[in-house]
Scaffold this motif. Structure first.
Motif, mmCIF file in Angstrom:
data_model
loop_
_atom_site.group_PDB
_atom_site.id
_atom_site.type_symbol
_atom_site.label_atom_id
_atom_site.label_comp_id
_atom_site.label_asym_id
_atom_site.label_seq_id
_atom_site.Cartn_x
_atom_site.Cartn_y
_atom_site.Cartn_z
ATOM 1 N N LEU A 154 0.823 -1.204 0.000
ATOM 2 C CA LEU A 154 0.000 0.000 0.000
ATOM 3 C C LEU A 154 0.862 1.262 0.000
ATOM 4 O O LEU A 154 0.508 2.266 -0.641
ATOM 5 N N VAL A 155 1.995 1.215 0.694
ATOM 6 C CA VAL A 155 2.923 2.352 0.672
ATOM 7 C C VAL A 155 3.404 2.600 -0.748
ATOM 8 O O VAL A 155 3.402 3.739 -1.240
ATOM 9 N N CYS A 156 3.817 1.537 -1.433
ATOM 10 C CA CYS A 156 4.297 1.696 -2.812
ATOM 11 C C CYS A 156 3.191 2.226 -3.721
ATOM 12 O O CYS A 156 3.416 3.129 -4.541
ATOM 13 N N GLN A 157 1.996 1.669 -3.576
ATOM 14 C CA GLN A 157 0.876 2.088 -4.411
ATOM 15 C C GLN A 157 0.513 3.546 -4.172
ATOM 16 O O GLN A 157 0.308 4.317 -5.121
ATOM 17 N N THR A 158 0.444 3.954 -2.907
ATOM 18 C CA THR A 158 0.005 5.305 -2.573
ATOM 19 C C THR A 158 1.045 6.354 -2.959
ATOM 20 O O THR A 158 0.684 7.453 -3.408
ATOM 21 N N LEU A 159 2.322 6.025 -2.776
ATOM 22 C CA LEU A 159 3.368 7.019 -3.043
ATOM 23 C C LEU A 159 3.742 7.116 -4.516
ATOM 24 O O LEU A 159 4.497 8.006 -4.907
ATOM 25 N N SER A 160 3.236 6.205 -5.333
ATOM 26 C CA SER A 160 3.542 6.242 -6.761
ATOM 27 C C SER A 160 2.541 7.136 -7.491
ATOM 28 O O SER A 160 1.327 7.034 -7.286
ATOM 29 N N HIS A 161 3.075 8.028 -8.322
ATOM 30 C CA HIS A 161 2.232 8.887 -9.156
ATOM 31 C C HIS A 161 3.022 9.259 -10.399
ATOM 32 O O HIS A 161 4.051 8.624 -10.701
ATOM 33 N N ALA A 162 2.567 10.249 -11.145
ATOM 34 C CA ALA A 162 3.188 10.568 -12.436
ATOM 35 C C ALA A 162 4.661 10.922 -12.302
ATOM 36 O O ALA A 162 5.465 10.617 -13.200
ATOM 37 N N ASP A 163 5.063 11.556 -11.193
ATOM 38 C CA ASP A 163 6.444 12.009 -11.033
ATOM 39 C C ASP A 163 7.269 11.129 -10.101
ATOM 40 O O ASP A 163 8.427 11.447 -9.822
ATOM 41 N N ARG A 164 6.679 10.048 -9.597
ATOM 42 C CA ARG A 164 7.426 9.188 -8.673
ATOM 43 C C ARG A 164 6.886 7.761 -8.751
ATOM 44 O O ARG A 164 5.680 7.551 -8.701
ATOM 45 N N ASP A 165 7.787 6.807 -8.872
ATOM 46 C CA ASP A 165 7.401 5.402 -8.927
ATOM 47 C C ASP A 165 8.132 4.657 -7.815
ATOM 48 O O ASP A 165 9.361 4.711 -7.735
ATOM 49 N N VAL A 166 7.381 3.991 -6.949
ATOM 50 C CA VAL A 166 7.950 3.271 -5.819
ATOM 51 C C VAL A 166 7.584 1.799 -5.945
ATOM 52 O O VAL A 166 6.392 1.456 -6.003
ATOM 53 N N THR A 167 8.585 0.930 -6.007
ATOM 54 C CA THR A 167 8.353 -0.508 -6.135
ATOM 55 C C THR A 167 9.258 -1.254 -5.152
ATOM 56 O O THR A 167 10.283 -0.731 -4.696
ATOM 57 N N ILE A 168 8.864 -2.483 -4.842
ATOM 58 C CA ILE A 168 9.676 -3.324 -3.962
ATOM 59 C C ILE A 168 10.773 -3.987 -4.780
ATOM 60 O O ILE A 168 10.495 -4.752 -5.706
ATOM 61 N N GLU A 169 12.004 -3.710 -4.431
ATOM 62 C CA GLU A 169 13.171 -4.277 -5.114
ATOM 63 C C GLU A 169 13.555 -5.627 -4.518
ATOM 64 O O GLU A 169 13.918 -6.562 -5.221
ATOM 65 N N ASP A 170 13.491 -5.730 -3.190
ATOM 66 C CA ASP A 170 13.904 -6.958 -2.515
ATOM 67 C C ASP A 170 13.295 -6.983 -1.120
ATOM 68 O O ASP A 170 12.875 -5.952 -0.598
ATOM 69 N N ARG A 171 13.243 -8.164 -0.513
ATOM 70 C CA ARG A 171 12.750 -8.340 0.846
ATOM 71 C C ARG A 171 13.845 -9.035 1.660
ATOM 72 O O ARG A 171 13.816 -10.260 1.853
ATOM 73 N N PRO A 172 14.824 -8.292 2.144
ATOM 74 C CA PRO A 172 15.951 -8.908 2.860
ATOM 75 C C PRO A 172 15.543 -9.764 4.052
ATOM 76 O O PRO A 172 16.189 -10.778 4.336
ATOM 77 N N ASP A 173 14.474 -9.377 4.756
ATOM 78 C CA ASP A 173 14.085 -10.130 5.949
ATOM 79 C C ASP A 173 13.529 -11.510 5.613
ATOM 80 O O ASP A 173 13.397 -12.358 6.503
ATOM 81 N N ARG A 174 13.220 -11.759 4.338
ATOM 82 C CA ARG A 174 12.709 -13.064 3.945
ATOM 83 C C ARG A 174 13.830 -13.980 3.430
ATOM 84 O O ARG A 174 13.573 -15.132 3.080
ATOM 85 N N LEU A 175 15.047 -13.474 3.364
ATOM 86 C CA LEU A 175 16.192 -14.265 2.912
ATOM 87 C C LEU A 175 16.856 -14.959 4.097
ATOM 88 O O LEU A 175 16.712 -14.516 5.239
ATOM 89 N N PRO A 176 17.581 -16.068 3.860
ATOM 90 C CA PRO A 176 18.343 -16.694 4.949
ATOM 91 C C PRO A 176 19.324 -15.687 5.547
ATOM 92 O O PRO A 176 19.822 -14.793 4.835
#
Length: 280
Positions: free
Chosen positions: A16-38
């Motif tokens: 929801l953070v990525c979705q809400t903060l993304s607009h025409a001048d800014r794109d926010v996406t999840i690159e990685d989830r370190p806490d889910r890695l060994p």
């Protein structure tokens, strides 16, 4: 180890953070989830790495999620009160034939209160609730909390013998913070977690050149052992977080708040605009 519900809530918050903060001048996406890695494969001990693209920038931000909690002792206090008081009230209503709804603020004790003192106080609280319920039933009137009542006891008398779930006594505790000053509640319950995030999870990626984001979740999920504190305003939360930042300067670039209604608010700074990059 986080529960499945906690992990699912973390996923929902970040999405929801990525979705809400993304607009025409800014794109926010999840690159990685370190806490889910060994453990040995984690680049950083954070919940997410977010890629933030804007017209003149493309950076990976380190983000960590933190709930806005109530005191850790609250669930135990609720369970203890219910175990002691509800059976006594059920005896009253069984004889009377009417149902009750009981609301109160279960008493929390500081660590310096002895076990004997706690037992005496809990016995006194139980007696006070039973007496108030007995008077309410006799008078056929609800019992409303008195200004000086630390439990904030409220007892509603119903003209039916049981609730829809078959119970005679419905217990609905108030689980707000114990201090009437909401900022004081946050300094006690939230600030230690924020400081830990700053000094552990977020400091290392900031030193490695990644802007940092703290996500505060004021909504939480139904399976939480300790509910969130949904009462403080955005301004109060911001003030307490800024106090924490004063003790750890140069670590946090931005903070967003997930409100009790799941609305995402940029509380401090702007995601995509780092404020702690070295001056070139």
């Amino acid at each position: 180890m986080p529960t499945p519900k906690a992990l699912a809530r973390e996923d929902a918050v970040l999405a929801l953070v990525c979705q809400t903060l993304s607009h025409a001048d800014r794109d926010v996406t999840i690159e990685d989830r370190p806490d889910r890695l060994p453990p040995g494969q984690r680049p950083f001990e954070v919940d997410a790495l977010l890629r933030v693209r804007s017209n003149d920038s493309d950076r990976v931000w380190a983000a960590d999620v933190c709930t806005v909690p109530l005191p850790q002792a609250m669930p135990g206090a609720v369970a203890s009160f219910e175990k002691r008081v509800v059976p006594e009230l059920e005896k009253l209503v069984e004889q009377d034939g009417r149902a009750l709804t009981v609301s109160c603020h279960p008493r929390l004790f500081s660590q310096d209160v002895t076990q004997n003192s706690r037992k005496r106080q809990m016995a006194a609280d139980t007696s006070a609730v039973v007496q108030a319920a007995s008077k309410a039933l006799s008078a056929g009137q609800d019992h409303l909390p008195a200004p000086e009542d630390e439990l904030r006891l409220q007892i509603l008398v119903h003209d039916f013998p049981e609730h829809a779930d078959g119970s005679r006594v419905a217990f609905m505790p108030f689980v707000g913070g114990t201090d009437p000053d909401l900022a004081a509640q946050l300094r006690r319950d939230l600030a230690p977690h924020v400081r830990e995030k700053l000094n552990k999870q977020l400091r290392t990626p900031r030193q490695a050149g990644h802007p940092t984001l703290l996500v505060l979740d004021q909504a939480g999920h139904g399976g939480m052992p300790v509910p969130t504190n949904f009462l403080p305003s955005q301004a109060t939360i911001r003030r307490v977080v800024e106090e924490c930042l004063a003790d750890s300067p140069g670590v946090l670039d931005a903070c967003v708040l997930m409100t009790p209604g799941n609305q995402v608010i940029e509380l401090i700074g702007v995601v995509g605009v780092p404020c702690h990059d070295p001056v070139s």
